[in-house]
Design a protein around this motif. Structure first.
Motif, PDB file in Angstrom:
ATOM      1  N   PRO A 125       0.813  -1.225   0.000  1.00 51.30           N
ATOM      2  CA  PRO A 125       0.000   0.000   0.000  1.00 51.30           C
ATOM      3  C   PRO A 125       0.844   1.271   0.000  1.00 51.30           C
ATOM      4  O   PRO A 125       0.502   2.253  -0.669  1.00 51.30           O
ATOM      5  CB  PRO A 125      -0.825  -0.111   1.291  1.00 51.30           C
ATOM      6  N   GLY A 126       1.957   1.257   0.721  1.00 48.76           N
ATOM      7  CA  GLY A 126       2.840   2.415   0.710  1.00 48.76           C
ATOM      8  C   GLY A 126       3.491   2.617  -0.643  1.00 48.76           C
ATOM      9  O   GLY A 126       3.702   3.749  -1.081  1.00 48.76           O
ATOM     10  N   ALA A 127       3.803   1.531  -1.325  1.00 49.18           N
ATOM     11  CA  ALA A 127       4.427   1.624  -2.644  1.00 49.18           C
ATOM     12  C   ALA A 127       3.476   2.237  -3.667  1.00 49.18           C
ATOM     13  O   ALA A 127       3.916   2.909  -4.597  1.00 49.18           O
ATOM     14  CB  ALA A 127       4.869   0.243  -3.104  1.00 49.18           C
ATOM     15  N   ILE A 128       2.189   2.023  -3.476  1.00 52.14           N
ATOM     16  CA  ILE A 128       1.199   2.614  -4.381  1.00 52.14           C
ATOM     17  C   ILE A 128       1.169   4.129  -4.216  1.00 52.14           C
ATOM     18  O   ILE A 128       0.959   4.867  -5.183  1.00 52.14           O
ATOM     19  CB  ILE A 128      -0.194   1.993  -4.126  1.00 52.14           C
ATOM     20  N   ALA A 129       1.424   4.607  -2.985  1.00 48.01           N
ATOM     21  CA  ALA A 129       1.295   6.035  -2.687  1.00 48.01           C
ATOM     22  C   ALA A 129       2.524   6.860  -3.065  1.00 48.01           C
ATOM     23  O   ALA A 129       2.427   8.079  -3.141  1.00 48.01           O
ATOM     24  CB  ALA A 129       1.001   6.209  -1.195  1.00 48.01           C
ATOM     25  N   VAL A 130       3.660   6.235  -3.298  1.00 47.38           N
ATOM     26  CA  VAL A 130       4.878   6.992  -3.585  1.00 47.38           C
ATOM     27  C   VAL A 130       5.174   6.962  -5.087  1.00 47.38           C
ATOM     28  O   VAL A 130       4.639   6.129  -5.818  1.00 47.38           O
ATOM     29  CB  VAL A 130       6.082   6.438  -2.784  1.00 47.38           C
ATOM     30  N   PRO A 131       6.054   7.860  -5.555  1.00 47.27           N
ATOM     31  CA  PRO A 131       6.435   7.831  -6.970  1.00 47.27           C
ATOM     32  C   PRO A 131       7.072   6.488  -7.353  1.00 47.27           C
ATOM     33  O   PRO A 131       7.693   5.820  -6.510  1.00 47.27           O
ATOM     34  CB  PRO A 131       7.455   8.967  -7.099  1.00 47.27           C
ATOM     35  N   PRO A 132       6.945   6.096  -8.611  1.00 46.80           N
ATOM     36  CA  PRO A 132       7.462   4.802  -9.052  1.00 46.80           C
ATOM     37  C   PRO A 132       8.936   4.578  -8.750  1.00 46.80           C
ATOM     38  O   PRO A 132       9.330   3.486  -8.351  1.00 46.80           O
ATOM     39  CB  PRO A 132       7.207   4.795 -10.560  1.00 46.80           C
ATOM     40  N   LEU A 133       9.753   5.585  -8.927  1.00 51.18           N
ATOM     41  CA  LEU A 133      11.187   5.413  -8.688  1.00 51.18           C
ATOM     42  C   LEU A 133      11.482   5.158  -7.210  1.00 51.18           C
ATOM     43  O   LEU A 133      12.357   4.363  -6.881  1.00 51.18           O
ATOM     44  CB  LEU A 133      11.954   6.640  -9.183  1.00 51.18           C
ATOM     45  N   VAL A 134      10.734   5.789  -6.324  1.00 47.51           N
ATOM     46  CA  VAL A 134      10.907   5.562  -4.886  1.00 47.51           C
ATOM     47  C   VAL A 134      10.502   4.126  -4.541  1.00 47.51           C
ATOM     48  O   VAL A 134      11.185   3.440  -3.784  1.00 47.51           O
ATOM     49  CB  VAL A 134      10.091   6.589  -4.070  1.00 47.51           C
TER      50      VAL A 134
END
Length: 163
Positions: A125-134
């Motif tokens: 879920p956190g990965a969905i909220a951050v920019p793709p590179l992050v």
């Protein structure tokens, strides 16, 4: 393998990537042919053999995984959170498959891999909220942590197998 054959094939790859379509396919095939011929010509006495088919097949799998990651990255620009389930879920599925396969063959469970699967699924879920590179950077850090841990944990077993 000769650097000359790789360099000779590079223009085919660049032009093919710029043109796309059937021209891309033809130019990529031309680059592959140039590389094969260059490798054959520059190998010792023309003796060009594949000594490890397993190694080659592993390289093809790595290539396919790399292409998949690149395709996900291209789609990420158009669909925000589309990339995260594919990256994190795909890595979790891959590691989970390794755990199941190891359990089936050796009746063991690699706990560090199971923990990594859990970390990836919790982080999704956190990965969905951050920019793709992050998100990609976070995935690389988690997997690098697993690799470092397993490298250290199984160093003695690898050393014994090599002797």
């Amino acid at each position: 393998m000769s650097w000359a054959s790789l360099l000779a094939g590079a223009p085919f790859l660049v032009v093919g990537a710029l043109l796309g379509g059937w021209a891309q396919t033809a130019l990529f095939a031309g680059a592959l042919l140039v590389d094969w011929i260059g490798t054959y010509v520059t190998s010792r006495q023309g003796n060009w053999r594949v000594y490890s088919a397993a190694h080659w097949s592993g390289l093809f799998v790595l290539l396919a995984i790399g292409e998949s990651v690149a395709a996900i990255g291209v789609g990420a620009g158009a669909h925000g959170g589309f990339y995260a389930p594919a990256l994190f879920g795909g890595a979790a599925l891959y590691l989970g498959g390794h755990v199941l396969f190891g359990n089936r063959l050796h009746a063991t469970v690699k706990v560090p891999r199971l923990v990594t699967v859990a970390v990836l699924l919790v982080a999704l879920p956190g990965a969905i909220a951050v920019p793709p590179l992050v998100a990609l950077g976070a995935l690389v850090l988690v997997l690098a942590g697993l690799i470092a841990f397993e490298t250290r944990q199984y160093a003695e077993q690898r050393r014994e197998l090599r002797q």
